[in-house]
Design an enzyme around this catalytic site. Structure first.
Site, short mmCIF file in Angstrom:
data_model
loop_
_atom_site.label_atom_id
_atom_site.label_comp_id
_atom_site.label_asym_id
_atom_site.label_seq_id
_atom_site.Cartn_x
_atom_site.Cartn_y
_atom_site.Cartn_z
N CYS A 214 15.13 -47.87 1.31
CA CYS A 214 14.07 -47.03 1.87
C CYS A 214 13.72 -45.90 0.89
CB CYS A 214 14.47 -46.45 3.22
SG CYS A 214 13.07 -45.68 4.08
N CYS A 396 6.51 -49.02 4.50
CA CYS A 396 7.07 -47.67 4.64
C CYS A 396 6.11 -46.81 5.46
CB CYS A 396 7.30 -47.04 3.28
SG CYS A 396 7.85 -45.30 3.36
#
Length: 454
Positions: A214, A396
């Site tokens: 991430c 994202c």
């Protein structure tokens, strides 16, 4: 949740690009949420393949559970074993929302027993070693598991101890935070942000010089903390610094520019070529190193640490790691970046963060791996060439403040591949915040059951 965190609280009508109204958008995405909550049957194109194959899945996180569930649905008669020591499952995409004060710790924790697929064996132990030549997995408890096919989905090792003077147990104390360390530590980040605003001082946010999962999370952590202080009326008491290795802040050029603009508007200083090397927790001092090896020690009141990340040691010890190139140092699992089949052992596959693909260490990437890896394994089991291809897809929801986000989706080309082509997903909006808070979570938990795979 406070009023300021409720998505879609504006009373003014909103018309989106191509005439889509707020109501239409909510109907569209609300239907998505309802479908996710109910679930759906997995695709049955290859369901029921008869086999007595022994399949071992290493790891019971998002990737391991998703792959195991998909394999259970595709195969009839296989003996599938998941090796996973933890009885707790963490919804890691929600940890940034814990740090924002939007989710609680209980919102991001579940019991693994609820998601181990029916008919799949669960070995509650750590992986100690793998011998791909003899096709055996050894566990820390001394068990030996023979396999015909192996799926490596053990995720990432967070190497906090690689930072001089730092131990993982330090996180949550003396101004040290890290939303990567766990949900409790994410809650500590929220609490320490409040304390920082009351006392004032210097806040520093870091990113290591290794691949990380991430990759947008360090940016989210920075902007969430800044917004919380701004909303509380304490922003002028805190000096913000974002320490970054050389290069872009974000891999997609458009969003790199957007983040730089937001940092500039909000007074977040970008310290380029500055990687965290050491910490003195009691003194609240951090040492950073630049590309030439020069060290600089500075003070902090709040330090958000993103640790160096790598594969677990046994991956390299087993001879399964990539052996050359920029990812060799991290010992990442060597796979074909499209089929996710191991580069040297055709009966070994990878899924999730452990693989050596150039991009894509997110839960959204796991959704794609969750169909590619099992389907290709079944093809090889049937003496066929792998047909499914992973295109590098990752997503994202880039939180820019509490209540707003941009939705970033891209692939190996680093070009945007938006799901909602009729909307500018790159414009921060309450819509993508709503998607992040309310809609992704039910999709995630259905993914663990082998549903809604990309």
């Amino acid at each position: 949740m406070t009023d300021r965190n409720k998505a879609g609280s504006s009373k003014a009508p909103l018309v989106l690009r191509d005439g889509l109204s707020r109501r239409d958008f909510l109907k569209l995405t609300g239907g998505l949420t309802a479908a996710a909550a109910v679930g759906s049957a997995p695709a049955a194109a290859q369901a029921g393949v008869q086999t007595r194959a022994r399949i071992v899945v290493l790891g019971g996180g998002a990737a391991g559970l998703t792959v195991a569930a998909r394999l259970r649905d595709l195969l009839d008669g296989a003996r599938i074993t998941v090796v996973e020591p933890s009885e707790t499952h963490h919804y890691q995409p929600g940890w940034t929302l814990v740090a924002a004060g939007t989710y609680s710790v209980s919102d991001v924790t579940a019991r693994n027993e609820h998601y181990i697929p029916r008919g799949v064996d669960w070995k509650k132990d750590y992986v100690a070693a793998v011998d791909p030549e003899s096709q055996v997995v050894e566990t820390a408890g001394g068990d030996r598991l023979d396999y015909d096919f192996l799926v490596v989905a053990t995720g990432i090792h967070l190497d906090y101890e690689a930072i001089e003077g730092l131990e993982r147990a330090d996180i949550g104390q003396n101004g040290l935070t890290s939303i990567y360390a766990g949900p409790e530590q994410a809650r500590h980040a929220y609490e320490q942000t409040q304390r920082l605003g009351e006392q004032g001082g210097v806040a520093r946010f870091t990113i290591p010089n290794t691949p990380i999962k991430c990759a947008g999370a360090p940016i989210k952590a920075t902007l969430i903390a800044e917004d919380l202080l701004r909303t509380a009326g304490h922003r002028d008491r805190v000096d913000f610094h974002y320490h970054v290795r050389e290069g872009a802040l974000f891999s997609v050029e458009r969003f790199d520019g957007m983040v730089r603009d937001i940092y500039g508007e909000r007074g977040v200083g970008i310290e380029s070529g500055s990687v965290l090397q050491g910490v003195e927790p009691e003194l609240r001092r951090a040492t950073f190193v630049d590309g030439d090896g020069n060290r600089e020690t500075v003070d902090y009141d709040y330090l958000h640490v993103v640790p160096p990340m790598r594969a677990h040691d046994w991956v390299r010890e087993a001879g399964l790691a990539v052996e050359d190139g920029s990812l060799a140092e991290g010992g990442w699992l060597a796979v074909d970046d499209q089929t996710l089949q191991h580069a040297r052992y055709p009966n070994v596959f990878g899924a999730g963060d452990v693989v050596d693909t150039a991009i894509g260490k997110t839960a959204s990437t796991v959704r794609a791996h969750g169909s590619v890896t099992p389907d290709n394994l079944v093809s090889v089991l049937q003496d066929r060439e792998p047909q499914q291809r992973f295109d590098g897809y990752t997503s994202c929801p880039l939180i820019t403040e509490v209540g707003k986000a941009a939705l970033v989706e891209f692939d190996y080309t680093l070009e945007e591949v938006p799901t909602f082509g009729f909307i500018d997903q790159g414009q921060p909006s309450w819509m993508w915040w709503r998607l992040k808070v309310h809609m992704i979570k039910p999709l995630y938990y259905n993914m663990l059951r082998g549903r809604y795979l990309r």
